[in-house]
Design a protein around this motif. Sequence first.
Motif, PDB file in Angstrom:
ATOM      1  N   GLN A   1     -49.292 -43.865 -26.574  1.00 35.99           N
ATOM      2  CA  GLN A   1     -48.485 -44.960 -27.110  1.00 35.99           C
ATOM      3  C   GLN A   1     -48.864 -46.279 -26.445  1.00 35.99           C
ATOM      4  OE1 GLN A   1     -46.463 -44.725 -29.658  1.00 35.99           O
ATOM      5  NE2 GLN A   1     -45.961 -46.880 -29.602  1.00 35.99           N
ATOM      6  N   ARG A   2     -49.058 -46.261 -25.121  1.00 37.91           N
ATOM      7  CA  ARG A   2     -49.432 -47.470 -24.391  1.00 37.91           C
ATOM      8  C   ARG A   2     -50.799 -47.972 -24.852  1.00 37.91           C
ATOM      9  NH1 ARG A   2     -50.777 -46.236 -19.144  1.00 37.91           N
ATOM     10  NH2 ARG A   2     -48.931 -44.926 -19.106  1.00 37.91           N
TER      11      ARG A   2
ATOM     12  N   LYS B   1     -52.189 -47.420 -27.739  1.00 35.85           N
ATOM     13  CA  LYS B   1     -52.024 -47.905 -29.108  1.00 35.85           C
ATOM     14  C   LYS B   1     -51.459 -49.329 -29.118  1.00 35.85           C
ATOM     15  CE  LYS B   1     -49.696 -46.288 -33.284  1.00 35.85           C
ATOM     16  NZ  LYS B   1     -48.820 -45.256 -33.810  1.00 35.85           N
ATOM     17  N   GLU B   2     -50.459 -49.581 -28.270  1.00 37.64           N
ATOM     18  CA  GLU B   2     -49.874 -50.921 -28.190  1.00 37.64           C
ATOM     19  C   GLU B   2     -50.868 -51.935 -27.636  1.00 37.64           C
ATOM     20  OE1 GLU B   2     -46.379 -50.319 -25.884  1.00 37.64           O
ATOM     21  OE2 GLU B   2     -45.317 -49.300 -27.515  1.00 37.64           O
ATOM     22  N   ASP B   3     -51.636 -51.542 -26.618  1.00 36.28           N
ATOM     23  CA  ASP B   3     -52.655 -52.436 -26.056  1.00 36.28           C
ATOM     24  C   ASP B   3     -53.712 -52.795 -27.100  1.00 36.28           C
ATOM     25  OD1 ASP B   3     -51.376 -52.392 -23.626  1.00 36.28           O
ATOM     26  OD2 ASP B   3     -52.754 -50.930 -22.709  1.00 36.28           O
ATOM     27  N   ASP B   4     -54.148 -51.793 -27.856  1.00 36.34           N
ATOM     28  CA  ASP B   4     -55.137 -52.038 -28.907  1.00 36.34           C
ATOM     29  C   ASP B   4     -54.585 -52.971 -29.978  1.00 36.34           C
ATOM     30  OD1 ASP B   4     -56.842 -50.399 -27.544  1.00 36.34           O
ATOM     31  OD2 ASP B   4     -56.590 -48.673 -28.892  1.00 36.34           O
ATOM     32  N   ALA B   5     -53.315 -52.782 -30.328  1.00 32.68           N
ATOM     33  CA  ALA B   5     -52.700 -53.640 -31.339  1.00 32.68           C
ATOM     34  C   ALA B   5     -52.611 -55.081 -30.838  1.00 32.68           C
ATOM     35  CB  ALA B   5     -51.308 -53.117 -31.696  1.00 32.68           C
ATOM     36  N   LEU B   6     -52.268 -55.248 -29.568  1.00 30.44           N
ATOM     37  CA  LEU B   6     -52.202 -56.587 -28.986  1.00 30.44           C
ATOM     38  C   LEU B   6     -53.569 -57.262 -29.009  1.00 30.44           C
ATOM     39  CD1 LEU B   6     -50.561 -58.751 -27.479  1.00 30.44           C
ATOM     40  CD2 LEU B   6     -51.173 -57.576 -25.357  1.00 30.44           C
TER      41      LEU B   6
ATOM     42  N   ARG C   1     -54.342 -58.384 -32.534  1.00 29.69           N
ATOM     43  CA  ARG C   1     -53.584 -59.589 -32.906  1.00 29.69           C
ATOM     44  C   ARG C   1     -54.212 -60.828 -32.296  1.00 29.69           C
ATOM     45  NH1 ARG C   1     -49.015 -56.948 -30.948  1.00 29.69           N
ATOM     46  NH2 ARG C   1     -48.477 -55.341 -32.420  1.00 29.69           N
TER      47      ARG C   1
END
Length: 53
Positions: free
Chosen positions: A33-34, A36-41, A44
């Motif tokens: 999950q972490r 995935k969030e880092d990749d999304a950031l 963006r």
Amino acid sequence: MARGNQRDKAREKNLKEAAKKKNSNTLSGSEFQRKKEDDALKMREKQAKGEFV
């Protein structure tokens, strides 16, 4: 008949290699999950940078 045996051996070898690749995910749920969030950031930020260029 040697060709058939050769095919079977190659098939077994490929199945073993595919199984190794399939089980290569070693991240736990929270780590995944972490990541995935880092990749999304990062994506963006990359998209925002592209809009101003």
